[in-house]
Scaffold this motif. Structure first.
Motif, PDB file in Angstrom:
ATOM      1  N   ALA A  27      38.732  61.521  48.535  1.00 49.18           N
ATOM      2  CA  ALA A  27      37.826  60.596  48.836  1.00 49.18           C
ATOM      3  C   ALA A  27      37.292  59.930  47.473  1.00 49.18           C
ATOM      4  CB  ALA A  27      36.397  61.219  49.099  1.00 49.18           C
ATOM      5  N   GLY A  28      37.183  60.354  46.200  1.00 46.47           N
ATOM      6  CA  GLY A  28      36.967  59.519  44.910  1.00 46.47           C
ATOM      7  C   GLY A  28      38.385  58.531  44.757  1.00 46.47           C
ATOM      8  N   GLY A  29      39.473  59.235  45.011  1.00 45.58           N
ATOM      9  CA  GLY A  29      40.583  58.509  44.737  1.00 45.58           C
ATOM     10  C   GLY A  29      40.913  57.336  45.463  1.00 45.58           C
ATOM     11  N   GLY A  30      40.668  57.557  47.087  1.00 42.42           N
ATOM     12  CA  GLY A  30      40.673  56.614  47.893  1.00 42.42           C
ATOM     13  C   GLY A  30      39.639  55.316  47.789  1.00 42.42           C
ATOM     14  N   VAL A  31      38.557  55.827  47.566  1.00 43.79           N
ATOM     15  CA  VAL A  31      37.307  54.623  47.422  1.00 43.79           C
ATOM     16  C   VAL A  31      37.770  53.845  45.951  1.00 43.79           C
ATOM     17  CG1 VAL A  31      34.923  54.494  46.950  1.00 43.79           C
ATOM     18  CG2 VAL A  31      35.684  55.998  48.583  1.00 43.79           C
ATOM     19  N   ALA A  32      38.137  54.459  44.888  1.00 39.69           N
ATOM     20  CA  ALA A  32      38.468  53.751  43.843  1.00 39.69           C
ATOM     21  C   ALA A  32      39.737  53.071  43.779  1.00 39.69           C
ATOM     22  CB  ALA A  32      38.395  54.773  42.776  1.00 39.69           C
ATOM     23  N   GLY A  33      40.711  53.366  44.616  1.00 36.25           N
ATOM     24  CA  GLY A  33      41.878  52.521  44.817  1.00 36.25           C
ATOM     25  C   GLY A  33      41.488  51.425  45.851  1.00 36.25           C
ATOM     26  N   ALA A  34      40.687  51.319  46.683  1.00 38.48           N
ATOM     27  CA  ALA A  34      40.048  50.074  47.659  1.00 38.48           C
ATOM     28  C   ALA A  34      39.615  49.505  46.881  1.00 38.48           C
ATOM     29  CB  ALA A  34      39.505  50.822  48.797  1.00 38.48           C
ATOM     30  N   VAL A  35      38.537  49.977  45.961  1.00 43.30           N
ATOM     31  CA  VAL A  35      37.784  48.842  45.232  1.00 43.30           C
ATOM     32  C   VAL A  35      38.447  48.199  44.107  1.00 43.30           C
ATOM     33  CG1 VAL A  35      35.909  48.746  43.238  1.00 43.30           C
ATOM     34  CG2 VAL A  35      35.469  50.375  45.331  1.00 43.30           C
ATOM     35  N   LEU A  36      39.453  48.893  43.450  1.00 39.91           N
ATOM     36  CA  LEU A  36      40.467  48.039  42.366  1.00 39.91           C
ATOM     37  C   LEU A  36      41.272  47.195  43.360  1.00 39.91           C
ATOM     38  CD1 LEU A  36      41.170  47.778  39.755  1.00 39.91           C
ATOM     39  CD2 LEU A  36      43.082  49.104  39.904  1.00 39.91           C
ATOM     40  N   THR A  37      41.848  47.331  44.426  1.00 39.40           N
ATOM     41  CA  THR A  37      42.658  46.324  45.231  1.00 39.40           C
ATOM     42  C   THR A  37      41.719  45.407  45.692  1.00 39.40           C
ATOM     43  OG1 THR A  37      44.102  48.176  46.176  1.00 39.40           O
ATOM     44  CG2 THR A  37      44.095  46.270  47.309  1.00 39.40           C
ATOM     45  N   ALA A  38      40.425  45.556  46.079  1.00 35.96           N
ATOM     46  CA  ALA A  38      39.507  44.424  46.624  1.00 35.96           C
ATOM     47  C   ALA A  38      39.444  43.484  45.231  1.00 35.96           C
ATOM     48  CB  ALA A  38      38.337  44.982  47.127  1.00 35.96           C
ATOM     49  N   ILE A  39      39.221  43.930  44.237  1.00 33.48           N
ATOM     50  CA  ILE A  39      38.699  43.066  42.866  1.00 33.48           C
ATOM     51  C   ILE A  39      39.986  42.433  42.489  1.00 33.48           C
ATOM     52  CG2 ILE A  39      38.479  43.358  40.548  1.00 33.48           C
ATOM     53  CD1 ILE A  39      36.542  45.875  41.051  1.00 33.48           C
ATOM     54  N   VAL A  40      41.278  43.085  42.432  1.00 31.85           N
ATOM     55  CA  VAL A  40      42.415  42.299  41.970  1.00 31.85           C
ATOM     56  C   VAL A  40      42.530  41.415  43.033  1.00 31.85           C
ATOM     57  CG1 VAL A  40      44.896  42.451  41.769  1.00 31.85           C
ATOM     58  CG2 VAL A  40      43.355  43.959  40.664  1.00 31.85           C
ATOM     59  N   GLY A  41      42.586  41.578  44.484  1.00 38.01           N
ATOM     60  CA  GLY A  41      42.967  40.537  45.603  1.00 38.01           C
ATOM     61  C   GLY A  41      41.928  39.540  45.684  1.00 38.01           C
ATOM     62  N   ALA A  42      40.598  39.898  45.252  1.00 39.55           N
ATOM     63  CA  ALA A  42      39.407  38.572  45.347  1.00 39.55           C
ATOM     64  C   ALA A  42      39.853  37.649  44.050  1.00 39.55           C
ATOM     65  CB  ALA A  42      38.268  39.376  45.014  1.00 39.55           C
ATOM     66  N   VAL A  43      40.287  38.350  43.076  1.00 43.59           N
ATOM     67  CA  VAL A  43      40.420  37.391  41.832  1.00 43.59           C
ATOM     68  C   VAL A  43      42.024  36.465  42.183  1.00 43.59           C
ATOM     69  CG1 VAL A  43      41.257  37.440  39.241  1.00 43.59           C
ATOM     70  CG2 VAL A  43      39.380  39.064  40.041  1.00 43.59           C
ATOM     71  N   LYS A  44      43.026  37.269  42.743  1.00 41.32           N
ATOM     72  CA  LYS A  44      44.006  36.572  43.145  1.00 41.32           C
ATOM     73  C   LYS A  44      43.720  35.340  44.268  1.00 41.32           C
ATOM     74  CE  LYS A  44      48.734  36.691  45.076  1.00 41.32           C
ATOM     75  NZ  LYS A  44      49.023  37.441  46.270  1.00 41.32           N
ATOM     76  N   SER A  45      43.017  35.552  44.998  1.00 38.82           N
ATOM     77  CA  SER A  45      42.671  34.588  45.858  1.00 38.82           C
ATOM     78  C   SER A  45      42.048  33.417  45.458  1.00 38.82           C
ATOM     79  CB  SER A  45      41.939  35.032  47.301  1.00 38.82           C
ATOM     80  OG  SER A  45      40.710  35.760  47.046  1.00 38.82           O
ATOM     81  N   ARG A  46      41.154  33.926  44.361  1.00 38.78           N
ATOM     82  CA  ARG A  46      40.102  32.762  43.935  1.00 38.78           C
ATOM     83  C   ARG A  46      41.033  31.759  42.875  1.00 38.78           C
ATOM     84  NH1 ARG A  46      34.365  32.255  43.809  1.00 38.78           N
ATOM     85  NH2 ARG A  46      33.831  34.008  45.212  1.00 38.78           N
ATOM     86  N   THR A  47      42.064  32.343  42.498  1.00 37.86           N
ATOM     87  CA  THR A  47      42.744  31.505  41.156  1.00 37.86           C
ATOM     88  C   THR A  47      43.962  30.745  42.247  1.00 37.86           C
ATOM     89  OG1 THR A  47      44.264  33.205  41.023  1.00 37.86           O
ATOM     90  CG2 THR A  47      42.520  33.049  39.387  1.00 37.86           C
ATOM     91  N   ALA A  48      44.217  31.117  43.459  1.00 37.19           N
ATOM     92  CA  ALA A  48      45.395  30.338  44.144  1.00 37.19           C
ATOM     93  C   ALA A  48      44.764  29.217  44.852  1.00 37.19           C
ATOM     94  CB  ALA A  48      45.723  31.438  45.219  1.00 37.19           C
TER      95      ALA A  48
END
Length: 96
Positions: free
Chosen positions: A75-96
């Motif tokens: 659970a900890g690894g899955g949630v942390a992986g989802a959160v980091l993916t969301a952060i990186v994806g949001a930053v990427k979509s903002r800069t594009a």
């Protein structure tokens, strides 16, 4: 295998899965399959290690492999992986 290595493997795998699930749920943060997997795995490993330091029960998977600590690692690894993916994806979509 040492306890740290077992914990890390569980966290990396569950983080990769969590990153892909998060990206599938929210298309605007999608980094592609490989990007989601890498971001999720990094997030799962880092977040899972932090959780292991904060909650000592989760750090004892190898010495006392009970179902509670394994589920906590997943659970900890899955949630942390989802959160980091969301952060990186949001930053990427903002800069594009």
């Amino acid at each position: 295998m040492s306890g740290l290595l077992i914990n890390l493997i569980i966290q990396i795998i569950s983080g990769a899965v969590g990153g892909n699930v998060a990206a599938a749920a929210v298309k605007s943060i999608d980094l592609g399959t490989i990007g989601n997997t890498i971001a999720g795995a990094i997030g799962g490993a880092a977040g899972g290690q932090v959780l292991g330091m904060l909650i000592p029960l989760l750090a004892n998977t190898a010495s006392t492999p009970d179902i509670g600590s394994i589920v906590g690692q997943i659970a900890g690894g899955g949630v942390a992986g989802a959160v980091l993916t969301a952060i990186v994806g949001a930053v990427k979509s903002r800069t594009a």
